[in-house]
Enzyme design. Structure first.
Site, PDB file in Angstrom:
ATOM      1  N   GLY A  18       0.803  -1.226   0.000  1.00  0.00           N
ATOM      2  CA  GLY A  18       0.000   0.000   0.000  1.00  0.00           C
ATOM      3  C   GLY A  18       0.833   1.272   0.000  1.00  0.00           C
ATOM      4  N   THR A  19       2.113   1.170   0.328  1.00  0.00           N
ATOM      5  CA  THR A  19       2.950   2.381   0.427  1.00  0.00           C
ATOM      6  C   THR A  19       4.337   2.141  -0.184  1.00  0.00           C
ATOM      7  N   LEU A  21       7.950   1.498  -1.515  1.00  0.00           N
ATOM      8  CA  LEU A  21       8.516   0.660  -2.581  1.00  0.00           C
ATOM      9  C   LEU A  21       7.576  -0.472  -2.969  1.00  0.00           C
ATOM     10  N   ARG A  74       2.730 -10.545  11.087  1.00  0.00           N
ATOM     11  CA  ARG A  74       3.278 -11.217  12.268  1.00  0.00           C
ATOM     12  C   ARG A  74       2.380 -12.361  12.722  1.00  0.00           C
ATOM     13  N   PHE A 104      13.476   1.313  12.845  1.00  0.00           N
ATOM     14  CA  PHE A 104      13.778   2.607  13.457  1.00  0.00           C
ATOM     15  C   PHE A 104      15.225   2.604  13.880  1.00  0.00           C
ATOM     16  N   SER A 112      14.113  -1.619  23.874  1.00  0.00           N
ATOM     17  CA  SER A 112      13.328  -2.461  24.793  1.00  0.00           C
ATOM     18  C   SER A 112      13.143  -3.827  24.126  1.00  0.00           C
ATOM     19  N   TYR A 160      22.834  -4.206   4.483  1.00  0.00           N
ATOM     20  CA  TYR A 160      23.377  -4.509   5.813  1.00  0.00           C
ATOM     21  C   TYR A 160      22.918  -5.877   6.327  1.00  0.00           C
ATOM     22  N   GLY A 202      19.830  -0.060  -1.772  1.00  0.00           N
ATOM     23  CA  GLY A 202      20.435   1.027  -0.995  1.00  0.00           C
ATOM     24  C   GLY A 202      19.324   2.023  -0.695  1.00  0.00           C
TER      25      GLY A 202
HETATM   26  C1  HXC Z   1      13.044   3.045  20.131  1.00  0.00           C
HETATM   27  C2  HXC Z   1      10.966   2.300  19.441  1.00  0.00           C
HETATM   28  C3  HXC Z   1      10.933   3.259  18.389  1.00  0.00           C
HETATM   29  C4  HXC Z   1      12.071   4.143  18.271  1.00  0.00           C
HETATM   30  C5  HXC Z   1       9.102   2.101  18.310  1.00  0.00           C
HETATM   31  N1  HXC Z   1       9.816   1.612  19.337  1.00  0.00           N
HETATM   32  N2  HXC Z   1       9.773   3.111  17.718  1.00  0.00           N
HETATM   33  N3  HXC Z   1      12.002   2.186  20.292  1.00  0.00           N
HETATM   34  N4  HXC Z   1      13.092   3.993  19.157  1.00  0.00           N
HETATM   35  N5  HXC Z   1      12.125   5.065  17.307  1.00  0.00           N
HETATM   36  C6  HXC Z   1       9.424   0.537  20.263  1.00  0.00           C
HETATM   37  C7  HXC Z   1       8.213   0.960  21.066  1.00  0.00           C
HETATM   38  O1  HXC Z   1       8.591   1.768  22.165  1.00  0.00           O
HETATM   39  C8  HXC Z   1       7.650  -0.393  21.531  1.00  0.00           C
HETATM   40  O2  HXC Z   1       8.349  -0.918  22.614  1.00  0.00           O
HETATM   41  C9  HXC Z   1       7.960  -1.272  20.334  1.00  0.00           C
HETATM   42  O3  HXC Z   1       8.990  -0.619  19.555  1.00  0.00           O
HETATM   43  C10 HXC Z   1       6.756  -1.458  19.446  1.00  0.00           C
HETATM   44  O4  HXC Z   1       6.251  -0.176  19.092  1.00  0.00           O
HETATM   45  P1  HXC Z   1       4.746   0.013  18.573  1.00  0.00           P
HETATM   46  O5  HXC Z   1       4.606   1.402  18.075  1.00  0.00           O
HETATM   47  O6  HXC Z   1       3.790  -0.463  19.586  1.00  0.00           O
HETATM   48  O7  HXC Z   1       4.739  -1.098  17.447  1.00  0.00           O
HETATM   49  P2  HXC Z   1       4.165  -1.254  16.022  1.00  0.00           P
HETATM   50  O8  HXC Z   1       2.946  -0.423  15.839  1.00  0.00           O
HETATM   51  O9  HXC Z   1       4.020  -2.695  15.859  1.00  0.00           O
HETATM   52  O10 HXC Z   1       5.310  -0.731  14.970  1.00  0.00           O
HETATM   53  C11 HXC Z   1       6.386   0.094  15.285  1.00  0.00           C
HETATM   54  C12 HXC Z   1       7.241   0.386  14.034  1.00  0.00           C
HETATM   55  C13 HXC Z   1       6.362   1.220  13.089  1.00  0.00           C
HETATM   56  C14 HXC Z   1       7.651  -0.916  13.435  1.00  0.00           C
HETATM   57  C15 HXC Z   1       8.469   1.130  14.406  1.00  0.00           C
HETATM   58  O11 HXC Z   1       6.172   2.480  13.607  1.00  0.00           O
HETATM   59  C16 HXC Z   1       6.931   1.319  11.721  1.00  0.00           C
HETATM   60  O12 HXC Z   1       6.661   0.442  10.920  1.00  0.00           O
HETATM   61  N6  HXC Z   1       7.662   2.365  11.366  1.00  0.00           N
HETATM   62  C17 HXC Z   1       8.211   2.755  10.077  1.00  0.00           C
HETATM   63  C18 HXC Z   1       8.410   1.786   9.023  1.00  0.00           C
HETATM   64  C19 HXC Z   1       9.699   2.035   8.274  1.00  0.00           C
HETATM   65  O13 HXC Z   1      10.669   2.484   8.886  1.00  0.00           O
HETATM   66  N7  HXC Z   1       9.716   1.781   6.981  1.00  0.00           N
HETATM   67  C20 HXC Z   1      10.917   1.994   6.189  1.00  0.00           C
HETATM   68  C21 HXC Z   1      11.718   0.753   6.135  1.00  0.00           C
HETATM   69  S1  HXC Z   1      13.228   1.069   5.339  1.00  0.00           S
HETATM   70  P3  HXC Z   1       7.815  -0.776  24.160  1.00  0.00           P
HETATM   71  O14 HXC Z   1       8.832  -1.492  24.953  1.00  0.00           O
HETATM   72  O15 HXC Z   1       7.774   0.700  24.437  1.00  0.00           O
HETATM   73  O16 HXC Z   1       6.462  -1.413  24.198  1.00  0.00           O
HETATM   74  C22 HXC Z   1      14.253  -0.173   5.790  1.00  0.00           C
HETATM   75  C23 HXC Z   1      15.639  -0.220   5.214  1.00  0.00           C
HETATM   76  C24 HXC Z   1      16.442   0.955   5.514  1.00  0.00           C
HETATM   77  O17 HXC Z   1      13.912  -1.018   6.506  1.00  0.00           O
HETATM   78  C25 HXC Z   1      17.600   1.186   4.630  1.00  0.00           C
HETATM   79  C26 HXC Z   1      17.760   2.669   4.328  1.00  0.00           C
HETATM   80  C27 HXC Z   1      18.879   2.965   3.467  1.00  0.00           C
HETATM   81  P1  NAP Z   2       7.232   1.551   4.021  1.00  0.00           P
HETATM   82  O1  NAP Z   2       6.531   2.507   3.108  1.00  0.00           O
HETATM   83  O2  NAP Z   2       7.188   1.784   5.481  1.00  0.00           O
HETATM   84  O3  NAP Z   2       6.691   0.100   3.692  1.00  0.00           O
HETATM   85  C1  NAP Z   2       6.440  -0.867   4.642  1.00  0.00           C
HETATM   86  C2  NAP Z   2       5.068  -1.437   4.422  1.00  0.00           C
HETATM   87  O4  NAP Z   2       4.925  -2.564   5.282  1.00  0.00           O
HETATM   88  C3  NAP Z   2       3.913  -0.483   4.744  1.00  0.00           C
HETATM   89  O5  NAP Z   2       2.986  -0.486   3.670  1.00  0.00           O
HETATM   90  C4  NAP Z   2       3.271  -1.057   5.991  1.00  0.00           C
HETATM   91  O6  NAP Z   2       1.861  -0.882   5.957  1.00  0.00           O
HETATM   92  C5  NAP Z   2       3.642  -2.540   5.865  1.00  0.00           C
HETATM   93  N1  NAP Z   2       3.710  -3.201   7.166  1.00  0.00           N
HETATM   94  C6  NAP Z   2       4.421  -2.831   8.249  1.00  0.00           C
HETATM   95  N2  NAP Z   2       4.200  -3.658   9.264  1.00  0.00           N
HETATM   96  C7  NAP Z   2       3.325  -4.594   8.811  1.00  0.00           C
HETATM   97  C8  NAP Z   2       2.701  -5.724   9.402  1.00  0.00           C
HETATM   98  N3  NAP Z   2       2.932  -6.068  10.660  1.00  0.00           N
HETATM   99  N4  NAP Z   2       1.860  -6.469   8.643  1.00  0.00           N
HETATM  100  C9  NAP Z   2       1.612  -6.121   7.355  1.00  0.00           C
HETATM  101  N5  NAP Z   2       2.167  -5.072   6.759  1.00  0.00           N
HETATM  102  C10 NAP Z   2       3.008  -4.313   7.467  1.00  0.00           C
HETATM  103  O7  NAP Z   2       8.779   1.477   3.675  1.00  0.00           O
HETATM  104  P2  NAP Z   2       9.632   1.322   2.332  1.00  0.00           P
HETATM  105  O8  NAP Z   2      10.743   2.273   2.445  1.00  0.00           O
HETATM  106  O9  NAP Z   2       8.741   1.355   1.140  1.00  0.00           O
HETATM  107  O10 NAP Z   2      10.245  -0.138   2.519  1.00  0.00           O
HETATM  108  C11 NAP Z   2       9.796  -1.248   1.769  1.00  0.00           C
HETATM  109  C12 NAP Z   2      10.798  -2.380   1.877  1.00  0.00           C
HETATM  110  O11 NAP Z   2      12.042  -2.004   1.322  1.00  0.00           O
HETATM  111  C13 NAP Z   2      11.095  -2.824   3.299  1.00  0.00           C
HETATM  112  O12 NAP Z   2      11.277  -4.210   3.334  1.00  0.00           O
HETATM  113  C14 NAP Z   2      12.387  -2.129   3.608  1.00  0.00           C
HETATM  114  O13 NAP Z   2      13.115  -2.766   4.618  1.00  0.00           O
HETATM  115  C15 NAP Z   2      13.062  -2.240   2.268  1.00  0.00           C
HETATM  116  N6  NAP Z   2      14.142  -1.281   2.052  1.00  0.00           N
HETATM  117  C16 NAP Z   2      13.853   0.051   1.924  1.00  0.00           C
HETATM  118  C17 NAP Z   2      14.878   0.928   1.696  1.00  0.00           C
HETATM  119  C18 NAP Z   2      14.626   2.399   1.498  1.00  0.00           C
HETATM  120  O14 NAP Z   2      15.583   3.151   1.352  1.00  0.00           O
HETATM  121  N7  NAP Z   2      13.383   2.858   1.475  1.00  0.00           N
HETATM  122  C19 NAP Z   2      16.197   0.478   1.628  1.00  0.00           C
HETATM  123  C20 NAP Z   2      16.451  -0.875   1.773  1.00  0.00           C
HETATM  124  C21 NAP Z   2      15.401  -1.749   1.973  1.00  0.00           C
HETATM  125  P3  NAP Z   2       0.996  -0.756   7.312  1.00  0.00           P
HETATM  126  O15 NAP Z   2       1.753   0.157   8.220  1.00  0.00           O
HETATM  127  O16 NAP Z   2      -0.314  -0.221   6.859  1.00  0.00           O
HETATM  128  O17 NAP Z   2       0.852  -2.137   7.850  1.00  0.00           O
END
Ligand code: HXC
Ligand code: NAP
Length: 295
Positions: A18-19, A21, A74, A104, A112, A160, A202
């Protein structure tokens, strides 16, 4: 760059489609004629994405079908229900993209247990739950001699996964696990005509990645470490994923293709830091070396 309708007759499920990539890959697949299923936790996000995918797909052939369902990857029971829905709608599935993720940045000493759990459960358990759910059905169809037997899985990893990275330990552990699963099942399930690959992107600009992972000033630093000096374009990833999901990539199995502009390898090379030297610096070094030879 592809023949029209490269993915015609394919049905592809993208988790987190839905969002970001996931959405871009879904749009790319639909443009090439695939029917699409997407899942995630937010219904409104999926609904909106489904409409956009349908629109794009309408240009490729009459009209691509899109299925969406809310599902927390999950939870194995929710995954089963969602995958059942896909098979009910299309009668089959050709491919799965394990894209859903959470991430994050956090100093590991402050993490935690639940924080670690949340990321590993989404990324690693989620990929396992989805892969097993579709794999079981594909194996069932293969052993029953069904015509639509076989399938392909593409998991979105990160570079990584093999280098590790500071401050994203849960994600690094989980992505490494997804890569291990990919390589393991590429061997175990090949006999059922199931092939599994991964990609390691990347930096690609998405709302969530930039909101969650980029403190002020970090993007500039990151781009300096990239030989191409830019982030990836979404269509570049969609094109790679389309190829890997197509029939043209049938001999690629168990592979992880990096798409990062050379970023990780620049960080790895011992002398790559010398990229900062100017032509004048190099001239001075040359003269110094020649002077030493004469002695
Ligand atoms: C420390 C954190 C935190 C943060 C959440 N937690 N965010 N701890 N720093 N920034 C902790 C919370 O305190 C909690 O622990 C636990 O994680 C679960 O948090 P919830 O909010 O209850 O969980 P949930 O709703 O299941 O999901 C949390 C989340 C979500 C996974 C962080 O917000 C999320 O999906 N965020 C963004 C997705 C994202 O980053 N997408 C891009 C991926 S890119 P406690 O102990 O307090 O209960 C990628 C590759 C990167 O992956 C490469 C880039 C080049
Ligand atoms: P994103 O927009 O946050 O995409 C993550 C998607 O996963 C969201 O649509 C989210 O939707 C879904 N999701 C999260 N938790 C879920 C759950 N428990 N069950 C079902 N769906 C869930 O991030 P993105 O940047 O496009 O990343 C996409 C992929 O590329 C990820 O695997 C990421 O690790 C990888 N990646 C990204 C980058 C980058 O630079 N962007 C680099 C390397 C790798 P909901 O929140 O609605 O569930």
């Amino acid at each position: 760059m592809f023949q029209k309708n490269l993915l015609k007759d394919k049905v592809i499920l993208i988790t987190g489609g839905g969002t970001g990539l996931g959405r871009s890959m879904a749009l790319g697949f639909a443009e090439l004629g695939a029917d699409i299923a997407i899942c995630g936790r937010r219904k409104d996000v999926l609904e909106e994405a489904a409409k956009e995918i349908e629109k794009v797909g309408a240009h490729s052939r009459a009209p691509v079908q899109v299925f969406y369902d809310t599902c927390d990857v999950r939870k194995p029971d929710e995954v089963e229900k969602m995958v059942d829905g896909v098979f009910k709608k299309f009668g089959r599935l050709s491919g799965l993209v394990n894209n859903a993720a959470g991430n994050f940045i956090c100093p590991t000493e402050y993490l935690s247990p639940n924080g670690f759990d949340a990321i590993v459960k989404i990324v690693l358990y989620g990929a396992f739950n989805c892969t097993q759910a579709v794999g079981k059905r594909w194996i069932g169809a293969y052993t029953a001699g069904g015509p639509a037997a076989g399938g392909r899985v593409l998991s979105i990893c990160t570079t990584y996964a093999w280098t590790g990275s500071a401050f994203v330990v849960p994600s690094a552990c989980a992505k490494a696990g997804v890569l291990a699963m990919t390589q393991s099942l590429a061997v175990e399930w090949a006999k059922y005509k199931i092939r599994l690959n991964a990609v390691a992107p990347g930096p690609f600009k998405t709302e969530q990645a930039w909101n969650n992972l980029m403190p002020e000033g970090f993007e500039e630093k990151m781009l300096k470490r990239n030989p191409l000096g830019r982030t990836g374009k979404h269509e570049e990833l969609a094109n790679l994923a389309s190829y890997l999901m197509s029939d043209q990539a049938e001999y690629i199995n168990g592979e992880c293709v990096t798409i990062d502009g050379g970023e990780w390898i620049q960080g790895a090379g011992e002398f790559n830091g010398l990229l900062d030297l100017t032509p004048e610096d190099w001239m001075k070094l040359k003269m110094k070396a020649e002077g030493m030879k004469k002695k």
